[in-house]
Motif scaffolding. Sequence first.
Motif, PDB file in Angstrom:
ATOM      1  N   GLN A  65      61.176  66.150  41.356  1.00  0.00           N
ATOM      2  CA  GLN A  65      60.620  67.115  42.319  1.00  0.00           C
ATOM      3  C   GLN A  65      61.649  68.194  42.650  1.00  0.00           C
ATOM      4  O   GLN A  65      62.849  68.009  42.406  1.00  0.00           O
ATOM      5  CB  GLN A  65      60.174  66.413  43.599  1.00  0.00           C
ATOM      6  N   ASP A 149      49.275  66.098  49.044  1.00  0.00           N
ATOM      7  CA  ASP A 149      49.053  67.546  48.912  1.00  0.00           C
ATOM      8  C   ASP A 149      49.444  68.275  50.189  1.00  0.00           C
ATOM      9  O   ASP A 149      50.051  69.339  50.153  1.00  0.00           O
ATOM     10  CB  ASP A 149      47.577  67.834  48.603  1.00  0.00           C
ATOM     11  N   ASN A 150      49.114  67.644  51.349  1.00  0.00           N
ATOM     12  CA  ASN A 150      49.391  68.350  52.607  1.00  0.00           C
ATOM     13  C   ASN A 150      50.879  68.412  52.929  1.00  0.00           C
ATOM     14  O   ASN A 150      51.305  69.088  53.845  1.00  0.00           O
ATOM     15  CB  ASN A 150      48.588  67.778  53.784  1.00  0.00           C
ATOM     16  N   GLU A 151      51.703  67.665  52.170  1.00  0.00           N
ATOM     17  CA  GLU A 151      53.161  67.782  52.345  1.00  0.00           C
ATOM     18  C   GLU A 151      53.776  68.604  51.215  1.00  0.00           C
ATOM     19  O   GLU A 151      54.998  68.685  51.090  1.00  0.00           O
ATOM     20  CB  GLU A 151      53.817  66.402  52.422  1.00  0.00           C
ATOM     21  N   GLN A 152      52.926  69.179  50.355  1.00  0.00           N
ATOM     22  CA  GLN A 152      53.378  70.054  49.258  1.00  0.00           C
ATOM     23  C   GLN A 152      54.476  69.388  48.433  1.00  0.00           C
ATOM     24  O   GLN A 152      55.488  70.008  48.131  1.00  0.00           O
ATOM     25  CB  GLN A 152      53.891  71.376  49.827  1.00  0.00           C
ATOM     26  N   GLU A 153      54.244  68.112  48.050  1.00  0.00           N
ATOM     27  CA  GLU A 153      55.327  67.384  47.394  1.00  0.00           C
ATOM     28  C   GLU A 153      55.409  67.656  45.887  1.00  0.00           C
ATOM     29  O   GLU A 153      56.488  67.738  45.338  1.00  0.00           O
ATOM     30  CB  GLU A 153      55.223  65.890  47.699  1.00  0.00           C
ATOM     31  N   ASN A 154      54.264  67.767  45.180  1.00  0.00           N
ATOM     32  CA  ASN A 154      54.259  68.083  43.733  1.00  0.00           C
ATOM     33  C   ASN A 154      55.235  67.209  42.943  1.00  0.00           C
ATOM     34  O   ASN A 154      56.145  67.713  42.281  1.00  0.00           O
ATOM     35  CB  ASN A 154      54.613  69.557  43.499  1.00  0.00           C
TER      36      ASN A 154
END
Length: 192
Positions: A65, A149-154
């Motif tokens: 990440q 998704d809501n923590e934008q981790e990808n």
Amino acid sequence: MTDKIKIQSSTILSDNWGKLNKVKYDYQLKDGSWQTHEREVYDRGNGAVILLYNKVQDTVILTKQFRLPTWFNGNADGMMIEACAGLLDERDPEDCIRRETEEETGYTLSDVCKVMEVYMSPGSVTEILYFFVATYSSAMKTGIGGGLDNEQENIEVLELPFNDAMKMITSGEIKDAKTIMLLQYAKIHELL
Ligand SMILES: Nc1nc2c(ncn2[C@@H]2O[C@H](COP(=O)(O)OP(=O)(O)O[C@H]3O[C@H](CO)[C@@H](O)[C@H](O)[C@@H]3O)[C@@H](O)[C@H]2O)c(=O)[nH]1
Ligand SMILES: [Mg+2]
């Protein structure tokens, strides 16, 4: 608690995601005399990290990440290969790492084993990191992982031969302290 410390003042420099305080305190030396110190202390809570390993395949699960602070300090694309990890919420470290493993890697674990507790940066950061290991198999894959998704981790999930992961420490492809510690723990204790 030691009586060798007397806090004089604590000033909040930042209170946002984490808390950064400037602390002035008196510290008693071995000869009994006192010195006044000033230190900045960053509190962003505690965390947990886990190495997933498969003895039959000789493989481990790691994640990849973007980590902004590393990009500011010499990591050209900012990408980091790390063991699955997360910040603790109100749950205990074991519950947290089970949930984090599901979110980031998609594996639902059975047994997990706590192996150590570590202050990762004791000169400036309050964090204790709780270290775990656990076996995994393809049958335990219950989701796709990737993070919230809501923590934008990808988060990308990597399954690597253990020996390749060990070589990536030497080559510099793995540069994350908690990950190196867990891979070396696995080697020393002959987990796979
Ligand atoms: N808005 C905002 N969000 C943040 C900030 N810092 C982190 N986040 C969000 O919070 C999420 C935290 O994800 P976790 O998986 O719970 O934590 P982690 O970042 O993986 O932390 C783990 O690794 C750290 C670095 O090695 C460890 O310090 C930590 O203990 C833990 O093991 C990040 O993905 C990001 O979305 C911030 O300053 N602002
Ligand atoms: Mg994480």
